[in-house]
Design a protein around this motif. Sequence first.
Motif, PDB file in Angstrom:
ATOM      1  N   MET A  79      -2.165  -0.075  -3.972  1.00  0.00           N
ATOM      2  CA  MET A  79      -1.050   1.279  -3.800  1.00  0.00           C
ATOM      3  C   MET A  79      -1.863   3.097  -3.188  1.00  0.00           C
ATOM      4  O   MET A  79      -2.613   3.196  -3.699  1.00  0.00           O
ATOM      5  CB  MET A  79      -0.548   1.703  -4.672  1.00  0.00           C
ATOM      6  CG  MET A  79       0.649   0.539  -5.486  1.00  0.00           C
ATOM      7  SD  MET A  79       1.436   0.427  -6.437  1.00  0.00           S
ATOM      8  CE  MET A  79       2.729   2.012  -5.518  1.00  0.00           C
ATOM      9  N   GLN A  80      -1.372   2.725  -2.039  1.00  0.00           N
ATOM     10  CA  GLN A  80      -2.020   4.599  -1.857  1.00  0.00           C
ATOM     11  C   GLN A  80      -1.193   5.328  -1.689  1.00  0.00           C
ATOM     12  O   GLN A  80      -2.065   6.970  -1.554  1.00  0.00           O
ATOM     13  CB  GLN A  80      -2.524   4.385   0.132  1.00  0.00           C
ATOM     14  CG  GLN A  80      -4.391   3.510   0.073  1.00  0.00           C
ATOM     15  CD  GLN A  80      -4.890   3.205   0.827  1.00  0.00           C
ATOM     16  OE1 GLN A  80      -4.074   3.789   2.210  1.00  0.00           O
ATOM     17  NE2 GLN A  80      -6.159   2.039   0.915  1.00  0.00           N
ATOM     18  N   SER A  93       1.361  -1.073  -0.587  1.00  0.00           N
ATOM     19  CA  SER A  93      -0.210   0.404  -0.022  1.00  0.00           C
ATOM     20  C   SER A  93       0.765   1.574  -0.032  1.00  0.00           C
ATOM     21  O   SER A  93       0.775   2.127  -0.568  1.00  0.00           O
ATOM     22  CB  SER A  93      -0.876  -0.365   0.965  1.00  0.00           C
ATOM     23  OG  SER A  93       0.138   0.250   2.400  1.00  0.00           O
ATOM     24  N   GLU A  94       1.974   1.091   1.168  1.00  0.00           N
ATOM     25  CA  GLU A  94       3.186   2.147   0.489  1.00  0.00           C
ATOM     26  C   GLU A  94       4.465   1.680   0.227  1.00  0.00           C
ATOM     27  O   GLU A  94       5.322   1.131  -0.041  1.00  0.00           O
ATOM     28  CB  GLU A  94       3.213   3.210   2.194  1.00  0.00           C
ATOM     29  CG  GLU A  94       4.007   4.228   2.009  1.00  0.00           C
ATOM     30  CD  GLU A  94       4.609   4.760   2.736  1.00  0.00           C
ATOM     31  OE1 GLU A  94       5.754   5.431   3.687  1.00  0.00           O
ATOM     32  OE2 GLU A  94       3.395   4.687   4.132  1.00  0.00           O
ATOM     33  N   LEU A  95       4.973   2.305  -1.243  1.00  0.00           N
ATOM     34  CA  LEU A  95       6.151   2.292  -2.042  1.00  0.00           C
ATOM     35  C   LEU A  95       6.460   3.638  -2.745  1.00  0.00           C
ATOM     36  O   LEU A  95       6.517   4.371  -3.490  1.00  0.00           O
ATOM     37  CB  LEU A  95       5.540   1.430  -3.498  1.00  0.00           C
ATOM     38  CG  LEU A  95       6.709   0.839  -4.057  1.00  0.00           C
ATOM     39  CD1 LEU A  95       7.334   0.465  -3.109  1.00  0.00           C
ATOM     40  CD2 LEU A  95       6.333  -0.150  -5.113  1.00  0.00           C
ATOM     41  N   GLY A 102      -4.314  -1.876 -12.261  1.00  0.00           N
ATOM     42  CA  GLY A 102      -4.663  -1.037 -11.079  1.00  0.00           C
ATOM     43  C   GLY A 102      -4.144   0.142 -10.652  1.00  0.00           C
ATOM     44  O   GLY A 102      -3.971   0.332  -9.479  1.00  0.00           O
ATOM     45  N   LEU A 103      -3.674   0.325 -11.567  1.00  0.00           N
ATOM     46  CA  LEU A 103      -2.516   1.348 -10.764  1.00  0.00           C
ATOM     47  C   LEU A 103      -3.095   2.421 -10.932  1.00  0.00           C
ATOM     48  O   LEU A 103      -3.858   3.076 -11.295  1.00  0.00           O
ATOM     49  CB  LEU A 103      -0.995   1.812 -12.408  1.00  0.00           C
ATOM     50  CG  LEU A 103      -0.165   0.940 -12.917  1.00  0.00           C
ATOM     51  CD1 LEU A 103       0.361   1.398 -13.975  1.00  0.00           C
ATOM     52  CD2 LEU A 103       1.040   1.584 -11.809  1.00  0.00           C
ATOM     53  N   PRO A 104      -3.007   3.283 -10.179  1.00  0.00           N
ATOM     54  CA  PRO A 104      -4.003   4.482  -9.493  1.00  0.00           C
ATOM     55  C   PRO A 104      -3.628   5.237 -10.652  1.00  0.00           C
ATOM     56  O   PRO A 104      -2.273   5.772 -11.390  1.00  0.00           O
ATOM     57  CB  PRO A 104      -2.959   5.059  -8.082  1.00  0.00           C
ATOM     58  CG  PRO A 104      -2.648   3.234  -7.330  1.00  0.00           C
ATOM     59  CD  PRO A 104      -2.175   3.018  -8.771  1.00  0.00           C
ATOM     60  N   SER A 105      -4.053   6.706 -10.509  1.00  0.00           N
ATOM     61  CA  SER A 105      -4.271   7.318 -11.777  1.00  0.00           C
ATOM     62  C   SER A 105      -3.315   8.107 -11.640  1.00  0.00           C
ATOM     63  O   SER A 105      -2.661   8.781 -12.930  1.00  0.00           O
ATOM     64  CB  SER A 105      -5.379   7.904 -12.245  1.00  0.00           C
ATOM     65  OG  SER A 105      -6.624   8.810 -10.803  1.00  0.00           O
TER      66      SER A 105
END
Length: 101
Positions: A43-44, A9-11, A72-75
């Motif tokens: 991922m957040q 979730s954090e990278l 699912g890549l965040p925008s």
Amino acid sequence: MADALSLPSELTLRQASGALLRLLAAISTLAPSVPVRIQAQGMQVFDSSALAVLLECRRAALASGRAFAVAGLPSALRGLAALYGVDTLLTDADGHAAPAG
């Protein structure tokens, strides 16, 4: 996406080395015919280090003759990929470049 490897979730730069080592180890255990599929939906918190991790996983997959896909890549991360000109290297599960929209 069955048998997908997941990004944390954090990278950020702080987690990049550990995440990369974990993912590369997981990739090395896959059968040669199994494509590398990475799930990024959870991922957040991330920075451009996440792109570096994904691109290194892609390199490892292609070097071993495997297909590579990320889902699912965040925008915001898709936007960073487009900004750096690497968006076409990060394909979705269907083999299409991840859209930056």
